[in-house]
Design a protein around this motif. Structure first.
Motif, PDB file in Angstrom:
ATOM      1  N   UNK A 164       0.833  -1.209   0.000  1.00 21.68           N
ATOM      2  CA  UNK A 164       0.000   0.000   0.000  1.00 21.68           C
ATOM      3  C   UNK A 164       0.868   1.261   0.000  1.00 21.68           C
ATOM      4  N   UNK A 201      -3.836   9.961   2.144  1.00 23.24           N
ATOM      5  CA  UNK A 201      -3.221   8.842   2.884  1.00 23.24           C
ATOM      6  C   UNK A 201      -2.398   9.386   4.049  1.00 23.24           C
ATOM      7  N   UNK A 226     -14.513   8.327   2.609  1.00 22.31           N
ATOM      8  CA  UNK A 226     -14.440   6.871   2.498  1.00 22.31           C
ATOM      9  C   UNK A 226     -15.655   6.216   3.150  1.00 22.31           C
ATOM     10  N   UNK A 249     -10.072   7.950  -6.027  1.00 22.90           N
ATOM     11  CA  UNK A 249      -9.033   8.746  -5.365  1.00 22.90           C
ATOM     12  C   UNK A 249      -9.267   9.016  -3.876  1.00 22.90           C
ATOM     13  N   UNK A 250     -10.207   9.906  -3.497  1.00 24.57           N
ATOM     14  CA  UNK A 250     -10.329  10.146  -2.045  1.00 24.57           C
ATOM     15  C   UNK A 250     -10.708   8.880  -1.271  1.00 24.57           C
ATOM     16  N   UNK A 251     -11.589   8.059  -1.851  1.00 28.55           N
ATOM     17  CA  UNK A 251     -11.982   6.828  -1.174  1.00 28.55           C
ATOM     18  C   UNK A 251     -10.783   5.893  -1.015  1.00 28.55           C
ATOM     19  N   UNK A 252      -9.981   5.791  -2.068  1.00 28.24           N
ATOM     20  CA  UNK A 252      -8.784   4.938  -1.992  1.00 28.24           C
ATOM     21  C   UNK A 252      -7.829   5.464  -0.928  1.00 28.24           C
ATOM     22  N   UNK A 253      -7.695   6.808  -0.866  1.00 29.58           N
ATOM     23  CA  UNK A 253      -6.785   7.393   0.132  1.00 29.58           C
ATOM     24  C   UNK A 253      -7.219   7.013   1.545  1.00 29.58           C
ATOM     25  N   UNK A 254      -8.521   7.176   1.826  1.00 31.08           N
ATOM     26  CA  UNK A 254      -9.025   6.834   3.155  1.00 31.08           C
ATOM     27  C   UNK A 254      -8.876   5.342   3.442  1.00 31.08           C
ATOM     28  N   UNK A 255      -9.247   4.521   2.452  1.00 33.45           N
ATOM     29  CA  UNK A 255      -9.129   3.059   2.618  1.00 33.45           C
ATOM     30  C   UNK A 255      -7.685   2.676   2.914  1.00 33.45           C
ATOM     31  N   UNK A 256      -6.779   3.325   2.177  1.00 33.63           N
ATOM     32  CA  UNK A 256      -5.358   2.985   2.311  1.00 33.63           C
ATOM     33  C   UNK A 256      -4.836   3.354   3.699  1.00 33.63           C
ATOM     34  N   UNK A 294      -4.493  14.422  -4.221  1.00 37.42           N
ATOM     35  CA  UNK A 294      -5.558  14.045  -3.276  1.00 37.42           C
ATOM     36  C   UNK A 294      -5.208  12.723  -2.609  1.00 37.42           C
ATOM     37  N   UNK A 295      -4.725  11.775  -3.404  1.00 36.80           N
ATOM     38  CA  UNK A 295      -4.400  10.444  -2.863  1.00 36.80           C
ATOM     39  C   UNK A 295      -3.266  10.517  -1.834  1.00 36.80           C
ATOM     40  N   UNK A 300     -14.539   7.289  -5.852  1.00 44.67           N
ATOM     41  CA  UNK A 300     -14.153   5.898  -5.566  1.00 44.67           C
ATOM     42  C   UNK A 300     -12.670   5.674  -5.847  1.00 44.67           C
ATOM     43  N   UNK A 360     -10.968  13.062   4.820  1.00 51.11           N
ATOM     44  CA  UNK A 360     -10.717  11.975   3.858  1.00 51.11           C
ATOM     45  C   UNK A 360     -11.444  10.707   4.305  1.00 51.11           C
ATOM     46  N   UNK A 361     -11.350  10.427   5.601  1.00 51.32           N
ATOM     47  CA  UNK A 361     -12.001   9.218   6.117  1.00 51.32           C
ATOM     48  C   UNK A 361     -13.516   9.318   5.978  1.00 51.32           C
TER      49      UNK A 361
END
Lengths: 227, 225
Positions: free
Chosen positions: A131, A162, A193, B189-196, A157-158, B187, A189-190
């Motif tokens: 990851x 993270x 998600x 980008x921001x979702x991946x960031x939070x999931x990660x 953003x990514x 889904x 960010x969370x």
């Protein structure tokens, strides 16, 4: 999947019994709920016996005993070390006898040791190193006509998401000042998600609901004599 | 015997599996594979233990005429019938030699007529409760709650035809703002960031806990006595 009329009838009636809970708890719902518990416990037990116990234990320890209905076991020599697994399995059942129930800890210890050993490596490799590696992407993305603003923004953003998300999970220091602001972005960010996960969960449930309603319609057609 | 032996088993099994990654030659590689099979076999005994507990609990309730004892008979009957038709591979032309789920077997009938409708409807029932719970809980009172609300709605709308209709009038130059595209972007980008971030946090937690278990620092699974 083509279901027989009997399957449709039983499935339809049980579906209505479960949906009756939307009105309030009632004997029909309780009947279906209790039936579900009994059938699913036996279902997984049977799957375990035929899918795992027979090919992985009985066929290995006593191939001659099962070769009549498991041709793959024919002509193989017994592998006695699988009796260790059987012993651990039997020890697990001692939980049902309180006076010797402590022996089940030995089996539990094997399960815990196995899970800890595999998870230690698996989580480090796939959920930690992989990851982090996937997050190390360029901030500036070059397109065919120069700078690709959209892709660069997405990458930003990514990476920021993270990093800030991880800062939010860092509890060794109080989240004040700069750390607090970074952690706040992590919370946002969370939240995105969680919102996305919520959306997907709702959709999955609605899709199941539609599937059941569709099954009910097929059953009702059968009841009314239609095709 | 009650604590030392289990601690030793956990240590040996856990350490062997870790060593198997760093020392590929025998015997660790074989042990790694065999332990996986052992684990599966023990898991089946766990199912049997679960079945035994179910029998004991509901049998006791029927015997003592406890609360809802009549429904416990339903549980026991469902359990017994499914077990007999499954273990005996009753029905279907191939019998005990054939596939458990082959067409015509009674086990398949139980799966199609009882288990699938019941499990699917149980989960479908949650759709109503998720909807009503979200209606009560999702109030845009704080920025965080608003972000969650907006993100959830965009994903929901973006995966249905309504999302396309609502923003279909946007010109091509602004097509990235259509709800389906926004849903895809969230889904990806921001979702991946939070999931990660969550996944990395979990990985660290699991790794630390695994190490504590293997070294015998964490002993909660052994109970109190």
């Amino acid at each position: 999947m083509n279901l027989s009329p009997a399957e449709l009838w039983i499935g339809g009636i049980l579906t209505l019994m479960i949906f009756s809970f939307l009105y309030r708890d009632n004997p029909f719902y309780k009947f279906a709920e209790h039936l579900f518990v009994g059938v699913s416990a036996a279902y997984w037990m049977v799957q375990g016996v035929w899918g795992t116990l027979m090919p992985n234990l009985v066929a290995k320890v006593a191939p001659g005993m099962v070769q009549s209905f498991m041709p793959e076991a024919a002509g193989k020599n017994p592998e006695w070390h699988y009796l260790i697994a059987a012993l651990f399995g039997v020890l697990l059942l001692t939980r049902l006898v309180p006076s010797i129930g402590w022996l089940s800890r030995w089996s539990l210890a094997f399960v815990v040791g196995y899970s800890a050993g595999t998870n230690f490596i698996r989580y480090l490799q796939s959920d930690f190193i992989a990851q982090i590696r996937s997050t190390m992407i360029p901030l500036v993305v070059q397109g065919q006509g120069g700078l690709d603003l959209g892709a660069s923004f997405s990458h930003l953003v990514l990476i920021v998401g993270v990093f800030c998300g991880l800062v939010y999970f860092f509890f060794s220091k109080e989240h004040h000042g700069a750390l607090g602001r970074v952690s706040r972005i992590g919370v946002w960010t969370l939240m995105v998600t969680f919102g996305a996960s919520f959306g997907y969960t709702v959709m999955a449930r609605i899709s199941l609901l539609l599937g059941r309603l569709q099954a009910l319609i097929i059953w009702l057609r059968l009841v009314s004599g239609g095709s | 015997m009650r604590r030392t032996v289990p601690l030793m088993i956990t240590f040996i099994v856990g350490l062997t599996l870790i060593l198997a990654v760093f020392i590929p030659p025998e015997p660790f590689d074989t042990m790694n594979r065999e332990f996986s099979v052992y684990f599966d076999i023990i898991a089946v005994f766990a199912f049997v233990l679960g079945g035994g507990n179910l029998l004991r609990l509901h049998g006791d309730r029927v015997y003592r005429r406890g609360k809802d004892w009549k429904f416990s008979i339903v549980t026991l009957a469902g359990f017994a019938v499914t077990l007999v038709v499954g273990l005996g591979k009753i029905g279907g032309p191939p019998g005990v030699r054939g596939d458990l789920m082959a067409p015509g077997t009674w086990f398949r009938f139980v799966f199609n007529a009882v288990l699938t409708p019941l499990s699917a409807t149980m989960f479908a029932l949650l759709a109503f409760y998720v909807a009503s719970a979200s209606f009560r809980a999702f109030r845009a009172k704080t920025p965080e709650a608003t972000i969650l609300l907006v993100s959830g709605f965009i994903i929901l709308l973006g995966r249905t035809f309504l999302g396309g209709i609502l923003t279909g009038w946007l010109p091509d130059s602004l097509s990235f703002l259509t709800i389906p595209n926004l849903a895809d972007w969230i889904m990806a980008w921001p979702n991946t960031a939070g999931q990660r971030a969550i996944v990395i946090g979990i990985a660290l937690g699991v790794t630390a806990t695994s190490l504590r278990l293997i070294l015998g620092i964490e002993r909660g699974y052994l109970g109190s006595d």
